[in-house]
Design an enzyme around this catalytic site. Structure first.
Site, short mmCIF file in Angstrom:
data_model
loop_
_atom_site.label_atom_id
_atom_site.label_comp_id
_atom_site.label_asym_id
_atom_site.label_seq_id
_atom_site.Cartn_x
_atom_site.Cartn_y
_atom_site.Cartn_z
N GLU A 69 0.81 -1.00 0.01
CA GLU A 69 -0.14 0.03 -0.05
C GLU A 69 0.76 1.21 0.09
O GLU A 69 0.66 2.25 -0.71
CB GLU A 69 -0.92 0.06 1.32
CG GLU A 69 -1.69 1.35 1.37
CD GLU A 69 -2.71 1.52 2.40
OE1 GLU A 69 -2.98 0.28 3.27
OE2 GLU A 69 -3.54 2.25 2.32
N ASP A 89 -0.86 -5.21 2.91
CA ASP A 89 -1.38 -3.97 3.45
C ASP A 89 -1.10 -3.82 5.00
O ASP A 89 -1.24 -4.79 5.77
CB ASP A 89 -2.92 -3.99 3.76
CG ASP A 89 -3.45 -2.51 4.23
OD1 ASP A 89 -2.79 -1.86 4.59
OD2 ASP A 89 -4.59 -2.14 3.87
N ILE A 91 -1.15 -1.81 7.29
CA ILE A 91 -2.06 -1.48 8.48
C ILE A 91 -3.41 -1.25 7.91
O ILE A 91 -3.68 -0.29 7.17
CB ILE A 91 -1.55 -0.08 9.33
CG1 ILE A 91 -0.32 -0.36 9.79
CG2 ILE A 91 -2.69 0.11 10.44
CD1 ILE A 91 0.16 0.74 10.96
N ASP A 92 -4.21 -2.17 7.78
CA ASP A 92 -5.53 -2.12 7.33
C ASP A 92 -6.37 -1.57 8.21
O ASP A 92 -6.56 -2.18 9.47
CB ASP A 92 -6.16 -3.32 6.58
CG ASP A 92 -7.54 -3.06 6.11
OD1 ASP A 92 -7.70 -2.03 5.44
OD2 ASP A 92 -8.61 -3.68 6.41
N THR A 94 -6.26 2.16 8.92
CA THR A 94 -5.51 3.13 9.37
C THR A 94 -6.16 4.13 10.09
O THR A 94 -5.72 4.77 11.22
CB THR A 94 -4.63 3.83 8.28
OG1 THR A 94 -3.73 2.84 7.68
CG2 THR A 94 -3.81 5.08 8.87
N ASP A 219 -6.22 -4.62 -0.03
CA ASP A 219 -7.40 -4.85 0.72
C ASP A 219 -8.26 -6.07 0.54
O ASP A 219 -8.86 -6.98 1.46
CB ASP A 219 -8.53 -3.79 0.77
CG ASP A 219 -7.98 -2.34 1.07
OD1 ASP A 219 -7.35 -2.40 2.07
OD2 ASP A 219 -8.09 -1.58 0.39
C1 IPD Z 1 -8.89 1.33 4.28
C2 IPD Z 1 -9.90 0.56 5.25
C3 IPD Z 1 -11.15 1.38 5.05
C4 IPD Z 1 -11.70 1.06 3.62
C5 IPD Z 1 -10.66 1.59 2.56
C6 IPD Z 1 -9.46 0.69 2.73
P1 IPD Z 1 -6.21 1.29 4.96
O1 IPD Z 1 -7.66 0.74 4.31
O2 IPD Z 1 -9.96 -0.68 5.02
O3 IPD Z 1 -11.94 0.98 5.93
O4 IPD Z 1 -12.83 1.97 3.34
O5 IPD Z 1 -11.42 1.32 1.30
O6 IPD Z 1 -8.52 1.14 1.47
O7 IPD Z 1 -6.27 2.69 4.26
O8 IPD Z 1 -6.83 1.73 5.99
O9 IPD Z 1 -5.31 0.44 4.72
#
Ligand code: IPD
Length: 281
Positions: A69, A89, A91-92, A94, A219
């Site tokens: 990411e 990813d 930290i999913d 964030t 994701d």
């Molecule tokens: C995001 C989260 C968020 C979702 C976004 C993702 P990130 O990932 O999962 O809930 O709405 O589409 O990209 O940016 O926290 O790694």
């Protein structure tokens, strides 16, 4: 034919280590900045954890490729070739991490010849570990996962995420989609702030369907293997096969519910991960 089981073991070890770094970073002060939009957040920890994961994997597998990411946000081309490729990813969730809201995960997927082979998702707050390898089942802390077999949408719990675009036209479509699903009626719609953990809830049968416009390949990659190995469906929002770079997905425990979702949803356009790194087209 390689079975990639060593790669799964390595990914599990790294996800746990990365998760511990995230756990201690949660308690510290965070330096937060934004990427594609003011709501698309990144912290120093995202960079640090991605660096940890990629450098450890690269040392072990020097010929493998990486999609991460934060590397992608920094301009590294997001390209899936036939080569063994890790899709990460760090930290999913964030935004959750920034607020210490306890839905944050490390996600590590792996594809070979563009086929997703394995997925590892580690819940950084409670230590739950989701794993799957193609053809070998999906597991949560070692216990086999099974999706919900519910076919009737009026008995379904639906999960989604909002995505980074918040302009009025996008929000109108987003609320329209929610309204349709709530008035179907379904049992309810939930948003937890982490696409990967929401997708794990489909794999575990805690919810019947997930849809989103605006998520990224990192994701979906690991979660897609976990859901499929738990017996579920991960498809494009048009009903066709999943396109990892398309930034849209429907996942469900049964084909009936997946098809229902496909019929209901009005699309929100995001640029593709591989050709439009800004992603807001
Ligand atoms: C995001 C989260 C968020 C979702 C976004 C993702 P990130 O990932 O999962 O809930 O709405 O589409 O990209 O940016 O926290 O790694």
């Amino acid at each position: 034919m390689e079975d990639w089981s060593d790669c799964l073991d390595v990914a599990v070890q790294i996800a746990r280590r990365a998760g511990q770094v995230v756990q201690s970073a949660v308690k510290q002060e965070k330096r937060v900045s934004s990427k594609s939009t003011p709501t698309d957040l990144v912290t120093e920890a995202d960079h640090q954890v991605e660096e940890l994961i990629i450098s450890t994997l690269r040392e072990k597998y020097p010929s493998h490729r990486f999609i991460g990411e934060e590397s992608s946000a920094a301009g590294v081309k997001c390209e899936l070739t036939d080569a063994p490729t890790w899709i990460i990813d760090p930290i999913d969730g964030t935004c959750n991490f920034v607020h210490s809201f306890p839905m944050v995960a490390v996600s590590i997927g792996f594809a070979v010849r563009k086929e997703l082979e394995l997925g590892v998702i580690y819940h950084c707050f409670d230590g739950t570990l989701y794993t799957a390898r193609k053809g070998h089942g999906a597991f949560c802390n070692g216990v086999r996962l099974q999706v919900s077999k519910e076919k009737d949408v009026s008995k379904a719990l639906i999960l989604t995420e909002i995505g980074a675009k918040r302009d009025p036209a996008t929000l109108d479509i987003f609320s329209g989609n929610m309204k349709k699903l709530l008035s179907a009626p379904t049992h309810g719609v939930r948003i937890i702030g982490s696409s990967t953990l929401a997708l794990c809830h489909i794999a575990s049968g805690a919810a019947e369907a997930y849809y989103q416009y605006g998520l990224h390949c990192w994701d979906i990659a690991a979660a897609a293997v976990i859901i499929r190995e738990a017996g579920g469906y991960v498809i494009d929002t048009t009903g066709g096969p999943l396109d990892l770079m398309s930034r849209r997905v429907v996942a469900a425990g049964t084909r009936e519910i997946a098809d229902y979702m496909v019929k209901q949803l009005q699309p929100i356009n995001y640029g593709r991960d591989d050709t439009d790194p800004d992603g807001l087209a």
